[in-house]
Design a protein around this motif. Structure first.
Motif, mmCIF file in Angstrom:
data_model
loop_
_atom_site.group_PDB
_atom_site.id
_atom_site.type_symbol
_atom_site.label_atom_id
_atom_site.label_comp_id
_atom_site.label_asym_id
_atom_site.label_seq_id
_atom_site.Cartn_x
_atom_site.Cartn_y
_atom_site.Cartn_z
ATOM 1 N N PHE A 96 -72.298 -15.307 -37.367
ATOM 2 C CA PHE A 96 -72.646 -14.459 -36.234
ATOM 3 C C PHE A 96 -71.832 -13.168 -36.293
ATOM 4 O O PHE A 96 -70.614 -13.185 -36.110
ATOM 5 C CB PHE A 96 -72.396 -15.193 -34.919
ATOM 6 C CG PHE A 96 -73.295 -16.382 -34.735
ATOM 7 C CD1 PHE A 96 -74.630 -16.203 -34.432
ATOM 8 C CD2 PHE A 96 -72.811 -17.670 -34.880
ATOM 9 C CE1 PHE A 96 -75.471 -17.291 -34.256
ATOM 10 C CE2 PHE A 96 -73.639 -18.760 -34.708
ATOM 11 C CZ PHE A 96 -74.969 -18.573 -34.403
ATOM 12 N N VAL A 97 -72.525 -12.059 -36.540
ATOM 13 C CA VAL A 97 -71.874 -10.754 -36.706
ATOM 14 C C VAL A 97 -72.705 -9.699 -36.001
ATOM 15 O O VAL A 97 -73.928 -9.739 -36.010
ATOM 16 C CB VAL A 97 -71.736 -10.392 -38.207
ATOM 17 C CG1 VAL A 97 -71.148 -9.000 -38.388
ATOM 18 C CG2 VAL A 97 -70.902 -11.427 -38.930
ATOM 19 N N VAL A 98 -72.009 -8.742 -35.415
ATOM 20 C CA VAL A 98 -72.635 -7.575 -34.793
ATOM 21 C C VAL A 98 -71.906 -6.342 -35.329
ATOM 22 O O VAL A 98 -70.748 -6.424 -35.727
ATOM 23 C CB VAL A 98 -72.541 -7.664 -33.244
ATOM 24 C CG1 VAL A 98 -71.105 -7.609 -32.765
ATOM 25 C CG2 VAL A 98 -73.382 -6.606 -32.560
ATOM 26 N N GLN A 99 -72.588 -5.224 -35.366
ATOM 27 C CA GLN A 99 -71.945 -3.973 -35.755
ATOM 28 C C GLN A 99 -71.279 -3.377 -34.514
ATOM 29 O O GLN A 99 -71.925 -3.155 -33.501
ATOM 30 C CB GLN A 99 -72.969 -2.987 -36.322
ATOM 31 C CG GLN A 99 -73.542 -3.398 -37.661
ATOM 32 C CD GLN A 99 -72.492 -3.367 -38.768
ATOM 33 O OE1 GLN A 99 -71.704 -2.437 -38.874
ATOM 34 N NE2 GLN A 99 -72.486 -4.403 -39.588
ATOM 35 N N ASN A 101 -68.828 -0.166 -33.546
ATOM 36 C CA ASN A 101 -68.233 1.080 -34.062
ATOM 37 C C ASN A 101 -68.399 1.183 -35.574
ATOM 38 O O ASN A 101 -67.487 1.575 -36.295
ATOM 39 C CB ASN A 101 -66.757 1.188 -33.675
ATOM 40 C CG ASN A 101 -66.570 1.362 -32.182
ATOM 41 O OD1 ASN A 101 -67.392 1.994 -31.523
ATOM 42 N ND2 ASN A 101 -65.508 0.800 -31.649
ATOM 43 N N GLY A 102 -69.571 0.764 -36.066
ATOM 44 C CA GLY A 102 -69.878 0.867 -37.484
ATOM 45 C C GLY A 102 -69.226 -0.170 -38.369
ATOM 46 O O GLY A 102 -69.322 -0.085 -39.592
ATOM 47 N N ARG A 103 -68.577 -1.161 -37.755
ATOM 48 C CA ARG A 103 -67.899 -2.206 -38.533
ATOM 49 C C ARG A 103 -68.466 -3.572 -38.184
ATOM 50 O O ARG A 103 -68.743 -3.852 -37.014
ATOM 51 C CB ARG A 103 -66.406 -2.196 -38.226
ATOM 52 C CG ARG A 103 -65.719 -0.907 -38.660
ATOM 53 C CD ARG A 103 -64.275 -0.852 -38.273
ATOM 54 N NE ARG A 103 -63.570 -2.066 -38.674
ATOM 55 C CZ ARG A 103 -62.340 -2.356 -38.298
ATOM 56 N NH1 ARG A 103 -61.674 -1.538 -37.524
ATOM 57 N NH2 ARG A 103 -61.759 -3.457 -38.704
ATOM 58 N N PRO A 104 -68.632 -4.430 -39.172
ATOM 59 C CA PRO A 104 -69.075 -5.787 -38.858
ATOM 60 C C PRO A 104 -67.998 -6.506 -38.045
ATOM 61 O O PRO A 104 -66.816 -6.477 -38.403
ATOM 62 C CB PRO A 104 -69.273 -6.437 -40.225
ATOM 63 C CG PRO A 104 -68.499 -5.602 -41.186
ATOM 64 C CD PRO A 104 -68.382 -4.229 -40.597
ATOM 65 N N THR A 105 -68.419 -7.107 -36.957
ATOM 66 C CA THR A 105 -67.498 -7.756 -36.027
ATOM 67 C C THR A 105 -68.052 -9.131 -35.653
ATOM 68 O O THR A 105 -69.229 -9.259 -35.337
ATOM 69 C CB THR A 105 -67.336 -6.893 -34.751
ATOM 70 O OG1 THR A 105 -66.880 -5.591 -35.141
ATOM 71 C CG2 THR A 105 -66.362 -7.498 -33.779
ATOM 72 N N ALA A 148 -69.613 -2.746 -22.605
ATOM 73 C CA ALA A 148 -68.711 -2.053 -23.534
ATOM 74 C C ALA A 148 -69.147 -2.184 -24.989
ATOM 75 O O ALA A 148 -68.988 -1.258 -25.773
ATOM 76 C CB ALA A 148 -67.291 -2.596 -23.370
ATOM 77 N N ALA A 149 -69.680 -3.356 -25.347
ATOM 78 C CA ALA A 149 -70.043 -3.628 -26.743
ATOM 79 C C ALA A 149 -71.299 -4.491 -26.759
ATOM 80 O O ALA A 149 -71.225 -5.705 -26.938
ATOM 81 C CB ALA A 149 -68.894 -4.325 -27.468
#
Length: 181
Positions: A96-99, A101-105, A148-149
């Motif tokens: 489970f990953v989301v972008q 600020n342009g970074r995989p998180t 926020a995200a």
């Protein structure tokens, strides 16, 4: 804020054997640093090992051992208002990953222990007087995180057991990513 890791042995794809800074414990270190240095909270990160018994992984007793530690922390610091049991999810084949600020998180997810069976019967041997407060707290954080995200938070997962969420009205079990992150 008290952060602890009932399952301190939970690792990730790049976890280095014997280096707990590369496990969920390292994520807890980072979270504690972020909450302290960026937001000014007073944070304790209990780095205890609760899921190894005589060197053997045993997650069945982890909540009992970590619960005893939480009780000691609360006895020593009764002003603790938020308790976070930090985990990583173990989902077969899922990362489970989301972008952000342009970074995989890694996505985050709250698990709420309801102390109730699927047919809404109380589990009498697992009392939790703070179910509603914990749920309200998780929903408030979930809502703010979405603003926020967007997409950072997975859906809140409701489970029958209480997972040591009965110690304070702002207790949470937080999953950060999966073993594939």
């Amino acid at each position: 804020i008290l952060i602890y890791d009932s399952h301190s042995q939970e690792g990730f794809v790049d976890t280095v054997e014997g280096d707990d800074t590369t496990t969920i414990v390292g994520v807890g270190d980072y979270l504690a640093k972020l909450l302290t240095e960026t937001y000014g909270y007073q944070v304790i990160h209990d780095r205890g090992v609760y899921d190894l018994v005589d060197g053997v992984l045993d997650r069945n007793v982890a909540y009992d051992y970590s619960g005893a530690a939480v009780e000691q922390w609360l006895s020593q610091y009764p002003q603790i208002q938020v308790i976070i049991d930090l985990h990583r999810d173990g989902v077969d084949g899922k990362k489970f990953v989301v972008q952000e600020n342009g970074r995989p998180t890694a996505n985050l997810m709250f698990i709420l222990g309801m102390s109730r069976t699927a047919d809404q019967q109380d589990i009498s041997y697992l009392p939790n007087p703070y179910i509603k407060e914990n749920m309200a707290f998780a929903l408030q954080i979930q809502e703010r995180a979405e603003i926020a995200a967007p997409g950072l938070m997975r859906n809140i997962y409701l489970m029958a057991y209480r997972f040591n969420l009965h110690y304070r009205p702002r207790s949470m079990l937080l999953e950060a990513g999966t073993q594939l992150n």
